[in-house]
Structures are given as C-alpha cells and as structure tokens.
Enzyme design. Structure first.
Site, PDB file in Angstrom:
ATOM      1  N   MET A  17       0.844  -1.197   0.000  1.00  0.00           N
ATOM      2  CA  MET A  17       0.000   0.000   0.000  1.00  0.00           C
ATOM      3  C   MET A  17       0.881   1.250   0.000  1.00  0.00           C
ATOM      4  O   MET A  17       1.581   1.522   0.989  1.00  0.00           O
ATOM      5  CB  MET A  17      -0.948  -0.002   1.216  1.00  0.00           C
ATOM      6  CG  MET A  17      -2.105  -0.980   1.068  1.00  0.00           C
ATOM      7  SD  MET A  17      -3.145  -1.058   2.540  1.00  0.00           S
ATOM      8  CE  MET A  17      -2.126  -2.046   3.623  1.00  0.00           C
ATOM      9  N   ALA A  18       0.828   1.970  -1.113  1.00  0.00           N
ATOM     10  CA  ALA A  18       1.621   3.191  -1.248  1.00  0.00           C
ATOM     11  C   ALA A  18       1.243   4.173  -0.143  1.00  0.00           C
ATOM     12  O   ALA A  18       0.070   4.378   0.140  1.00  0.00           O
ATOM     13  CB  ALA A  18       1.377   3.806  -2.616  1.00  0.00           C
ATOM     14  N   GLN A  70       8.020  -4.103  -4.711  1.00  0.00           N
ATOM     15  CA  GLN A  70       7.099  -4.003  -5.839  1.00  0.00           C
ATOM     16  C   GLN A  70       7.513  -2.893  -6.808  1.00  0.00           C
ATOM     17  O   GLN A  70       7.683  -1.738  -6.409  1.00  0.00           O
ATOM     18  CB  GLN A  70       5.662  -3.733  -5.377  1.00  0.00           C
ATOM     19  CG  GLN A  70       4.696  -3.841  -6.563  1.00  0.00           C
ATOM     20  CD  GLN A  70       3.273  -3.480  -6.231  1.00  0.00           C
ATOM     21  OE1 GLN A  70       2.977  -2.328  -5.921  1.00  0.00           O
ATOM     22  NE2 GLN A  70       2.381  -4.449  -6.285  1.00  0.00           N
ATOM     23  N   CYS A 100      -2.649  -1.272 -10.047  1.00  0.00           N
ATOM     24  CA  CYS A 100      -2.918   0.098  -9.588  1.00  0.00           C
ATOM     25  C   CYS A 100      -3.922   0.784 -10.524  1.00  0.00           C
ATOM     26  O   CYS A 100      -3.724   0.826 -11.738  1.00  0.00           O
ATOM     27  CB  CYS A 100      -1.632   0.910  -9.505  1.00  0.00           C
ATOM     28  SG  CYS A 100      -1.943   2.566  -8.882  1.00  0.00           S
ATOM     29  N   LYS A 140       1.130  -8.822  -8.922  1.00  0.00           N
ATOM     30  CA  LYS A 140      -0.135  -8.528  -8.249  1.00  0.00           C
ATOM     31  C   LYS A 140      -1.033  -7.811  -9.254  1.00  0.00           C
ATOM     32  O   LYS A 140      -0.645  -6.806  -9.840  1.00  0.00           O
ATOM     33  CB  LYS A 140       0.089  -7.660  -7.016  1.00  0.00           C
ATOM     34  CG  LYS A 140      -1.215  -7.278  -6.346  1.00  0.00           C
ATOM     35  CD  LYS A 140      -1.012  -6.884  -4.920  1.00  0.00           C
ATOM     36  CE  LYS A 140      -2.310  -6.418  -4.305  1.00  0.00           C
ATOM     37  NZ  LYS A 140      -2.725  -5.087  -4.794  1.00  0.00           N
ATOM     38  N   ASN A 202      -7.119 -11.627  -2.656  1.00  0.00           N
ATOM     39  CA  ASN A 202      -7.094 -10.350  -1.933  1.00  0.00           C
ATOM     40  C   ASN A 202      -8.374  -9.554  -2.197  1.00  0.00           C
ATOM     41  O   ASN A 202      -8.924  -9.591  -3.294  1.00  0.00           O
ATOM     42  CB  ASN A 202      -5.842  -9.571  -2.389  1.00  0.00           C
ATOM     43  CG  ASN A 202      -5.866  -8.101  -1.996  1.00  0.00           C
ATOM     44  OD1 ASN A 202      -5.891  -7.227  -2.860  1.00  0.00           O
ATOM     45  ND2 ASN A 202      -5.854  -7.817  -0.723  1.00  0.00           N
ATOM     46  N   GLY A 203      -8.783  -8.845  -1.154  1.00  0.00           N
ATOM     47  CA  GLY A 203      -9.906  -7.927  -1.299  1.00  0.00           C
ATOM     48  C   GLY A 203     -10.920  -8.030  -0.181  1.00  0.00           C
ATOM     49  O   GLY A 203     -11.565  -9.070  -0.023  1.00  0.00           O
ATOM     50  N   GLY A 226      -4.933  -5.959   3.144  1.00  0.00           N
ATOM     51  CA  GLY A 226      -4.441  -4.588   3.058  1.00  0.00           C
ATOM     52  C   GLY A 226      -5.009  -3.715   4.150  1.00  0.00           C
ATOM     53  O   GLY A 226      -4.548  -3.719   5.293  1.00  0.00           O
ATOM     54  N   ARG A 227      -6.071  -2.973   3.810  1.00  0.00           N
ATOM     55  CA  ARG A 227      -6.553  -1.908   4.691  1.00  0.00           C
ATOM     56  C   ARG A 227      -6.901  -2.374   6.098  1.00  0.00           C
ATOM     57  O   ARG A 227      -6.630  -1.666   7.070  1.00  0.00           O
ATOM     58  CB  ARG A 227      -7.767  -1.228   4.043  1.00  0.00           C
ATOM     59  CG  ARG A 227      -7.386  -0.418   2.823  1.00  0.00           C
ATOM     60  CD  ARG A 227      -8.566  -0.126   1.945  1.00  0.00           C
ATOM     61  NE  ARG A 227      -9.141  -1.336   1.373  1.00  0.00           N
ATOM     62  CZ  ARG A 227     -10.238  -1.383   0.666  1.00  0.00           C
ATOM     63  NH1 ARG A 227     -10.915  -0.283   0.436  1.00  0.00           N
ATOM     64  NH2 ARG A 227     -10.685  -2.521   0.172  1.00  0.00           N
TER      65      ARG A 227
HETATM   66  C1  LIG Z   1      -3.838   3.477   0.222  1.00  0.00           C
HETATM   67  C2  LIG Z   1      -3.637   2.278  -0.663  1.00  0.00           C
HETATM   68  C3  LIG Z   1      -2.459   2.144  -1.369  1.00  0.00           C
HETATM   69  C4  LIG Z   1      -2.266   1.041  -2.198  1.00  0.00           C
HETATM   70  N1  LIG Z   1      -1.071   0.898  -2.851  1.00  0.00           N
HETATM   71  C5  LIG Z   1      -0.832  -0.209  -3.591  1.00  0.00           C
HETATM   72  C6  LIG Z   1       0.447  -0.428  -4.169  1.00  0.00           C
HETATM   73  O1  LIG Z   1       1.380   0.357  -4.014  1.00  0.00           O
HETATM   74  N2  LIG Z   1       0.606  -1.558  -4.917  1.00  0.00           N
HETATM   75  C7  LIG Z   1      -0.409  -2.469  -5.099  1.00  0.00           C
HETATM   76  O2  LIG Z   1      -0.214  -3.480  -5.772  1.00  0.00           O
HETATM   77  N3  LIG Z   1      -1.614  -2.282  -4.527  1.00  0.00           N
HETATM   78  C8  LIG Z   1      -1.829  -1.198  -3.771  1.00  0.00           C
HETATM   79  N4  LIG Z   1      -3.040  -1.050  -3.139  1.00  0.00           N
HETATM   80  C9  LIG Z   1      -4.061  -2.117  -3.240  1.00  0.00           C
HETATM   81  C10 LIG Z   1      -3.927  -3.094  -2.080  1.00  0.00           C
HETATM   82  O3  LIG Z   1      -2.703  -3.788  -2.157  1.00  0.00           O
HETATM   83  C11 LIG Z   1      -5.075  -4.101  -2.070  1.00  0.00           C
HETATM   84  O4  LIG Z   1      -5.053  -4.822  -3.262  1.00  0.00           O
HETATM   85  C12 LIG Z   1      -6.454  -3.449  -1.914  1.00  0.00           C
HETATM   86  O5  LIG Z   1      -6.435  -2.471  -0.888  1.00  0.00           O
HETATM   87  C13 LIG Z   1      -7.530  -4.500  -1.606  1.00  0.00           C
HETATM   88  O6  LIG Z   1      -7.222  -5.206  -0.434  1.00  0.00           O
HETATM   89  P1  LIG Z   1      -7.913  -4.845   0.986  1.00  0.00           P
HETATM   90  O7  LIG Z   1      -9.391  -4.836   0.777  1.00  0.00           O
HETATM   91  O8  LIG Z   1      -7.456  -5.935   1.920  1.00  0.00           O
HETATM   92  O9  LIG Z   1      -7.412  -3.481   1.385  1.00  0.00           O
HETATM   93  C14 LIG Z   1      -3.266   0.052  -2.327  1.00  0.00           C
HETATM   94  C15 LIG Z   1      -4.452   0.208  -1.612  1.00  0.00           C
HETATM   95  C16 LIG Z   1      -4.649   1.290  -0.787  1.00  0.00           C
HETATM   96  C17 LIG Z   1      -5.939   1.407  -0.020  1.00  0.00           C
END
Ligand SMILES: Cc1cc2nc3c(=O)[nH]c(=O)nc-3n(C[C@H](O)[C@H](O)[C@H](O)COP(=O)(O)O)c2cc1C
Length: 324
Positions: A17-18, A70, A100, A140, A202-203, A226-227
């Site tokens: 997560m960026a 990544q 992304c 990913k 994921n999700g 993630g979140r």
């Molecule tokens: C703030 C934020 C930044 C993210 N940055 C990236 C990233 O840099 N690379 C990536 O592959 N996914 C990124 N994602 C996506 C997450 O890796 C993940 O796929 C997405 O949040 C769904 O998973 P979750 O519901 O568990 O959060 C980001 C998501 C969020 C919310």
C-alpha cells in the site's frame, strides 16, 4: 505455499500500500504473523533516473518475514533495468504491479492498464526475471480493466509462462476501484484455475472468518490483507490461528494498541526522519483510532501530529476520552 524456493507458513500476507507499507509498517505486520510483506510500489522509471526517494522505499532493515519489492512500469526494458539496479538491496522477491487503478499510473500504461495487454504482462515478467538475480518474481493484479475486459486469467497465464512464481489477485476490476461489496471471488477462482503457480486472494478481508471464506470461495493458496491490517496487525495472528484450526487469540488491549502505534511511529521517525515520517504517521495513527470513543476529537489530534512527542499527547487524549 511457496514462492519459488521461499517456503511460507499458512497465513496472510500484507498487501502493498503506497504511503503505508513502509519498513516500520511491514515489520509490525511481520511481528504479528504476516507471512510475507511487500513494499510500497516503486517506479521503475524513477529508479533508472537515480531517484533517491524511490530507492529509499526499498530499504527494509531487519527482516522478520520474506519481503518483496514491488516495481511498477509499462516498458519491459525499463523494468529490466530497474530490476538490475535494485539487485544490491536486501529483499527476497520482486513483485510487479499490474493492479494500480490511479489515473497517473494507468495513463503511462502501467498498473492495471497492463491487463488490457496480456502479452505485455508476460514480456514484463520475462524482462524482470532476466535481471532478478535468481530471486523469484511475482505479480499482483486486479481481475481486469472493466466488466468487458476480465483478463486476469489470460494475463496470469502469460505471466506464468514468462516465469512468474506466484500471482496475487485483488478481486476487483480497475473500473470498480475500491467500491465496497464488489470483490468477485469467481474471477479470482478463474485465475487459480488458469495457472499452476500459487495464487493469493485479496480484497475486503476484515476478519479471520473473511479469510477462510475467501480461501474457500476461490480455492486459492493464500490470502493477502491490506486496509484491515492498518492499525490492526493482530489480524495476521488471528488468520494464522483460524487456518490452523485453533481458537483465535484475545483481541489486543488498548495499551497494546497504543504501544504498537508508538513503536511504529518511532521506527518511522528513526528511519526516515521526523520531517518525512510525521505526515505519513498521521494516516497510520488514524487507523489505530478506529472504534475508539471520542473519534472526532482523536481524528483531529491525529491530523495535528507534527513531532514524535505529539504521539504521547495523542495517546493521553485517547485515555482522557474514556477509552480503556
Ligand atoms: C492506500 C492504498 C495504497 C495502495 N497501494 C498499492 C500499491 O502500491 N501496490 C499495489 O499493488 N496495490 C496497492 N493497493 C491495493 C492493495 O494492495 C489491495 O489490493 C487493496 O487495498 C484491496 O485489499 P484490501 O481490501 O485488503 O485493502 C493500495 C491500496 C490502498 C488502499
């Protein structure tokens, strides 16, 4: 599950997560049972220009779980050069961003835009594998660009043929962005059915039960969170317990939560300097406030964090608001 020669315990990985999954965040997740972690996305192009900020995103410090860097980019040649440039860093595998949805990334042809060109996905993986120094390369992705282009299975096949060692799938299209309730287990399952390498689902996983449900619905080899893990790294321990058929560990106490918050921000300041760390610390702190009494005032206090000492004042406010 295994990523190349890296053997992983059953559990959940920390999603990249960026702006969030810096070294301190990754360490906190790994300490609590994340089975692997991934850096924030790093621009391959910026690396080839010698951008120092991009290189800083890679440094990891102490390694507690397998760690992937990544990269994002649209051109196989640039990705290849970037992979060669990062060879001297300590990490375990390279992950390629094909998910992304941000316009500034997709406009350049990178991130989820790649899913419209499965052949290019394969070419990028092949290019990175060439310069990965024998370290595994993973991908990913999302399920596709939009409802008319659910291309993840095709893209995953191309990636596998080019040497990808595992595929993580966020079960939404680019068009769906982060819309709640739109994760599509069937589309993730289609990727799992299309390739032999491990697939990670994921999700929207917010609990150990969600992890079990998504694994069952998709037949995947692992899950990625993630979140929901922001401000709640204990979720990783709970998912590990659930997968082992054990009772879930007790939820953390408020004291444990506040100690984790303080430690994480302390490490961020140590590693990046207060000036860079504190704006990012504000967003991390907001997640630790979730569910607490006095949320509005606490959110304001998070947004006012400027120096590390302010974290202790924030924690005092948490207790003063009647939280126990
Ligand atoms: C703030 C934020 C930044 C993210 N940055 C990236 C990233 O840099 N690379 C990536 O592959 N996914 C990124 N994602 C996506 C997450 O890796 C993940 O796929 C997405 O949040 C769904 O998973 P979750 O519901 O568990 O959060 C980001 C998501 C969020 C919310």
């Amino acid at each position: 599950m295994q990523i190349g020669s890296i053997q992983l315990a059953p559990g959940a990985a920390l999603a990249p997560m960026a702006g969030f999954t810096d070294a301190a965040c990754r360490r906190m997740a790994a300490r609590h049972g994340a089975v692997y972690t991934v850096s924030e996305m790093v621009s391959a192009k910026a690396l080839t220009f010698g951008d120092k900020k991009s290189a800083q995103l890679i440094a990891n410090g102490e390694t507690l779980a397998p760690y992937g860097v990544q990269l994002f980019g649209a051109e196989p040649e640039t990705m290849e050069r970037a992979a060669a440039l990062i060879g001297g860093y300590a990490f375990d595998f390279i992950d390629i961003n094909m998910g992304c949805p941000a316009p500034k990334i997709t406009a350049g042809g990178a991130g989820s835009r790649l899913l419209l060109e499965p052949e290019r996905c394969g070419a990028i993986v092949a290019a990175v594998v060439k310069e990965s120094g024998g370290r595994p390369v993973t991908v990913k992705m999302r399920t596709g660009w939009d409802a008319q282009h659910i291309t993840a299975a095709e893209a995953a096949k191309a990636c596998e043929a080019a040497g990808a060692a595992a595929i993580a799938v966020h079960g939404r299209t680019r068009e769906q962005m982060y819309t709640p309730g739109t994760v599509d287990p069937a589309a993730i399952a289609a990727v799992k059915a299309a390739v032999k390498v491990p697939v990670v689902a994921n999700g929207d996983i917010e609990s150990a039960q969600d992890a079990l449900d998504l694994l069952e619905a998709t037949g995947c080899d692992g899950v990625m969170v993630g979140r929901a893990a922001l401000g709640d790294p204990w979720l990783f321990g709970e998912i590990r317990a659930a997968l082992a058929g054990q009772p879930l560990p007790p939820r953390p106490t408020l004291r444990q939560k506040m100690e984790a918050l303080r430690t994480q921000i302390y490490e961020m300041c140590e590693e990046k300097g207060e000036w860079t760390a504190m704006p990012q610390a504000r967003s991390q702190a907001l997640y630790y406030m979730k569910g607490l009494k006095g949320a509005a005032a606490l959110r304001r206090a998070c947004c006012e964090l400027q120096h590390f000492e302010d974290v202790d004042r924030l924690i005092e406010k948490v207790y003063a608001a009647g939280n126990r």
